[in-house]
Design a protein around this motif. Structure first.
Motif, mmCIF file in Angstrom:
data_model
loop_
_atom_site.group_PDB
_atom_site.id
_atom_site.type_symbol
_atom_site.label_atom_id
_atom_site.label_comp_id
_atom_site.label_asym_id
_atom_site.label_seq_id
_atom_site.Cartn_x
_atom_site.Cartn_y
_atom_site.Cartn_z
ATOM 1 N N GLU A 197 0.879 -1.165 0.000
ATOM 2 C CA GLU A 197 0.000 0.000 0.000
ATOM 3 C C GLU A 197 0.914 1.211 0.000
ATOM 4 N N ILE A 198 0.520 2.234 -0.769
ATOM 5 C CA ILE A 198 1.403 3.374 -0.981
ATOM 6 C C ILE A 198 0.665 4.678 -0.693
ATOM 7 N N GLY A 199 1.356 5.587 -0.029
ATOM 8 C CA GLY A 199 0.824 6.931 0.182
ATOM 9 C C GLY A 199 1.938 7.940 -0.058
ATOM 10 N N ALA A 200 1.709 8.921 -0.890
ATOM 11 C CA ALA A 200 2.691 9.962 -1.184
ATOM 12 C C ALA A 200 4.051 9.380 -1.584
ATOM 13 N N GLY A 201 4.008 8.347 -2.423
ATOM 14 C CA GLY A 201 5.247 7.773 -2.955
ATOM 15 C C GLY A 201 5.989 6.852 -2.006
ATOM 16 N N LYS A 202 5.432 6.684 -0.795
ATOM 17 C CA LYS A 202 6.092 5.807 0.176
ATOM 18 C C LYS A 202 5.201 4.631 0.528
ATOM 19 N N ILE A 203 5.857 3.523 0.837
ATOM 20 C CA ILE A 203 5.105 2.340 1.253
ATOM 21 C C ILE A 203 4.525 2.594 2.653
ATOM 22 N N GLN B 41 10.626 -2.980 7.782
ATOM 23 C CA GLN B 41 11.606 -2.017 7.251
ATOM 24 C C GLN B 41 11.092 -1.314 5.998
ATOM 25 N N LEU B 42 10.224 -1.980 5.248
ATOM 26 C CA LEU B 42 9.729 -1.384 4.002
ATOM 27 C C LEU B 42 8.762 -0.238 4.260
ATOM 28 N N THR B 43 8.149 -0.213 5.429
ATOM 29 C CA THR B 43 7.209 0.872 5.731
ATOM 30 C C THR B 43 7.968 2.202 5.744
ATOM 31 N N GLY B 44 7.483 3.130 4.944
ATOM 32 C CA GLY B 44 8.150 4.428 4.833
ATOM 33 C C GLY B 44 9.153 4.495 3.696
ATOM 34 N N ALA B 45 9.419 3.373 3.041
ATOM 35 C CA ALA B 45 10.426 3.362 1.972
ATOM 36 C C ALA B 45 9.857 3.906 0.665
ATOM 37 N N THR B 46 10.733 4.539 -0.109
ATOM 38 C CA THR B 46 10.384 4.935 -1.475
ATOM 39 C C THR B 46 10.965 3.888 -2.424
ATOM 40 N N ALA B 47 10.602 3.998 -3.694
ATOM 41 C CA ALA B 47 11.105 3.033 -4.678
ATOM 42 C C ALA B 47 12.631 3.006 -4.681
ATOM 43 N N ALA B 48 13.246 4.187 -4.494
ATOM 44 C CA ALA B 48 14.712 4.258 -4.541
ATOM 45 C C ALA B 48 15.361 3.492 -3.388
ATOM 46 N N ILE C 59 14.308 0.627 -2.138
ATOM 47 C CA ILE C 59 13.979 -0.813 -2.143
ATOM 48 C C ILE C 59 15.193 -1.720 -2.376
ATOM 49 N N PRO C 60 16.017 -1.459 -3.417
ATOM 50 C CA PRO C 60 17.122 -2.406 -3.657
ATOM 51 C C PRO C 60 18.044 -2.566 -2.443
ATOM 52 N N ALA C 61 18.401 -1.468 -1.804
ATOM 53 C CA ALA C 61 19.325 -1.548 -0.668
ATOM 54 C C ALA C 61 18.676 -2.267 0.517
ATOM 55 N N LEU C 62 17.410 -1.954 0.776
ATOM 56 C CA LEU C 62 16.710 -2.615 1.885
ATOM 57 C C LEU C 62 16.622 -4.123 1.664
ATOM 58 N N CYS C 63 16.340 -4.511 0.416
ATOM 59 C CA CYS C 63 16.178 -5.939 0.125
ATOM 60 C C CYS C 63 17.526 -6.652 0.142
ATOM 61 N N ALA D 255 13.235 -7.570 -4.325
ATOM 62 C CA ALA D 255 13.288 -6.157 -4.731
ATOM 63 C C ALA D 255 12.478 -5.946 -6.010
ATOM 64 N N ARG D 256 12.653 -6.838 -6.984
ATOM 65 C CA ARG D 256 11.911 -6.696 -8.250
ATOM 66 C C ARG D 256 10.415 -6.799 -8.023
ATOM 67 N N THR D 257 10.023 -7.740 -7.166
ATOM 68 C CA THR D 257 8.585 -7.946 -6.941
ATOM 69 C C THR D 257 7.971 -6.740 -6.244
ATOM 70 N N VAL D 258 8.657 -6.215 -5.215
ATOM 71 C CA VAL D 258 8.126 -5.053 -4.489
ATOM 72 C C VAL D 258 8.041 -3.848 -5.428
ATOM 73 N N LEU D 259 9.090 -3.652 -6.238
ATOM 74 C CA LEU D 259 9.087 -2.513 -7.176
ATOM 75 C C LEU D 259 7.959 -2.660 -8.196
ATOM 76 N N THR D 260 7.746 -3.887 -8.663
ATOM 77 C CA THR D 260 6.659 -4.110 -9.624
ATOM 78 C C THR D 260 5.313 -3.772 -8.983
ATOM 79 N N ALA D 261 5.135 -4.196 -7.742
ATOM 80 C CA ALA D 261 3.870 -3.913 -7.056
ATOM 81 C C ALA D 261 3.686 -2.413 -6.860
#
Lengths: 277, 165
Positions: free
Chosen positions: A192-198, A221-228, A230-234, A264-270
């Motif tokens: 779920e996304i709000g203002a570009g953040k998960i 950890q993904l809560t509050g993350a932006t697309a940018a 994602i790769p580092a978090l994953c 990372a790919r799956t989260v970014l796709t979603a």
């Protein structure tokens, strides 16, 4: 003997005598039949109308146990359930999807069942009918290990129950070829996304543990993350809940290497866009 | 214990007594009904050589128990041509060399007929490849198969438009 009951009550009555094998699409049952002793009694559930169909009521999607993967792929479902539909498109082939059912996929309890990570990421629950009536339990509790479930003698899985909600789902499968293949690993995510953040994330991984697992630490950890982010978090995600093995399809090391990239790919796709074609 | 079923196979009503309820549709067709066009490849749902249509949908006949098909309509490769006139998909497979050894071909053709009826691949090569991915061809005639399905789709769409006009 093969029985073809047309109501759930008739099916449950047949189950009262032990030893019957339940049959829906048959795509897992028949190959196993040929390798072992045939069961004395089989019960074909595909004629029980109550076990088929997809409906939304009181904020919950109810998917009848004998609903085929093709039924799920074709259904009009919200983006949240897109991961389940994408998983359905990767179950075997179209021929398999036309016959194989969602309850069959979970009751077969293969660690590589494509439907399971998608259902787990959706917090699916399993509805079970038995001599004592109906009971419901979370899918992750229902699945106890490879080929092991909580289904008791005399019981039938009647439906999968999925909470409705916002957000978008995705599913990614890694195999040795693109289609008609048993998974090396597969990932399903709902974000779920709000203002570009998960604002909320669910991530489940299949074929890397005896039963598919949610990555709860990463989800937090993904809560509050932006697309940018994602790769580092994953890349540094805690995967200690997973226990990949080496088998004919891939080595444990390969699975361990592949999972963070796939997640990372799956989260970014979603996060990106609706993507059910 | 035996079990009786009634079903339609290639347009003909058949009443069949099954002595063993474990017999698959594939074995019923080949060994009891003299319809050997449907091929046995892997016999476990991995190759698609045994693909037939049940109630219009593609299934692997090796994974379908005949006993579950009471009241069903089954179409096999033998049911496609009308007399000497080949089905458009059969004709397209010939014209585009959609095979080499031919063993997988009945399954490929039945799968293509099902795919075209499903109607969501159109003549898009990628969608056709995905839709045909349940049918393996060890001679690797995939290019010809994809072209044949594209061509048959166009011909059948044009024919349907003509019939509607």
């Amino acid at each position: 003997m093969l029985y073809r009951p047309e109501s759930l009550d008739a099916a449950l009555a047949l189950m009262a005598e032990p030893g019957a094998v339940l049959l829906a699409g048959g795509t897992d049952v028949y190959p196993a039949l040929r390798d072992g002793m045939p069961p004395d009694r089989m019960i074909d559930l595909t004629r029980v109308a109550d076990l088929r169909g997809i409906a939304l009521a009181d904020g919950t999607w109810r998917i009848g146990g004998a609903t085929t993967w093709t039924d799920i792929v074709k259904a009009e479902l919200p983006p949240r359930l897109a991961g389940l539909q994408l998983a359905g498109r990767e179950v075997g082939s179209i021929q398999i999807q036309n016959a194989g059912t969602v309850a069959g996929n979970i009751c077969n309890a293969s660690p590589a069942a494509d439907g399971v990570p998608a259902l787990m990421a959706l917090d699916a629950a399993v509805e079970i009918a038995g001599p004592e009536g109906l009971r419901t339990l979370p899918l992750h509790t229902f699945l106890k290990g490879p080929r092991q479930t909580d289904l008791q003698p005399g019981e039938i899985v009647t439906a999968l129950l999925i909470p409705d909600g916002p957000g978008r789902g995705a599913f990614l499968k890694l195999g040795a070829r693109k289609y008609l293949v048993i998974s090396i690993a597969m990932i399903s995510a709902v974000v779920e996304i709000g203002a570009g953040k998960i604002t909320n994330a669910a991530v489940a991984v299949g074929a890397c543990s005896p039963v598919a697992r949610r990555l709860t630490a990463l989800e937090a950890q993904l809560t509050g993350a932006t697309a940018a982010d994602i790769p580092a978090l994953c890349a540094k995600a805690d995967l200690s809940d997973l226990s990949p093995i080496t088998d004919v399809r891939a080595s444990a090391d390969y699975r361990g290497e592949a999972v963070p990239t796939l997640v990372a790919r799956t989260v970014l796709t979603a996060m990106e866009a609706p993507h059910v074609a | 214990m035996s079990l009786s079923i009634s079903l339609s196979i290639n347009g003909a009503a058949r009443d069949i007594v099954l002595d063993d309820v474990r017999v698959t549709l594939l074995d019923l067709l080949r060994e009891r009904l003299a319809l050997p066009g449907t091929k046995k490849g892997c016999d476990r749902g991995q190759c698609g050589a045994c693909t037939v249509l049940v109630n219009g949908q593609r299934v692997n006949s090796c994974l379908t128990l005949a006993a579950t098909l009471d009241g069903a309509t089954v179409t096999t490769i033998e049911g496609l041509a009308q007399g000497d006139r080949l089905h458009p998909v059969q004709q397209a497979f010939l014209e585009h060399d959609g095979f080499q050894c031919g063993y997988c071909t009945p399954g490929q053709i039945m799968s293509a007929v099902g795919l075209i009826a499903e109607g969501h691949a159109g003549d898009d090569a990628d969608r056709i490849r995905e839709g045909m991915s349940g049918n393996l061809c060890r001679c690797s005639a995939y290019r010809g198969i994809t072209e044949a399905v594209q061509d048959a789709t166009r011909r059948m769409t044009a024919q349907a438009a003509e019939d509607a006009a």
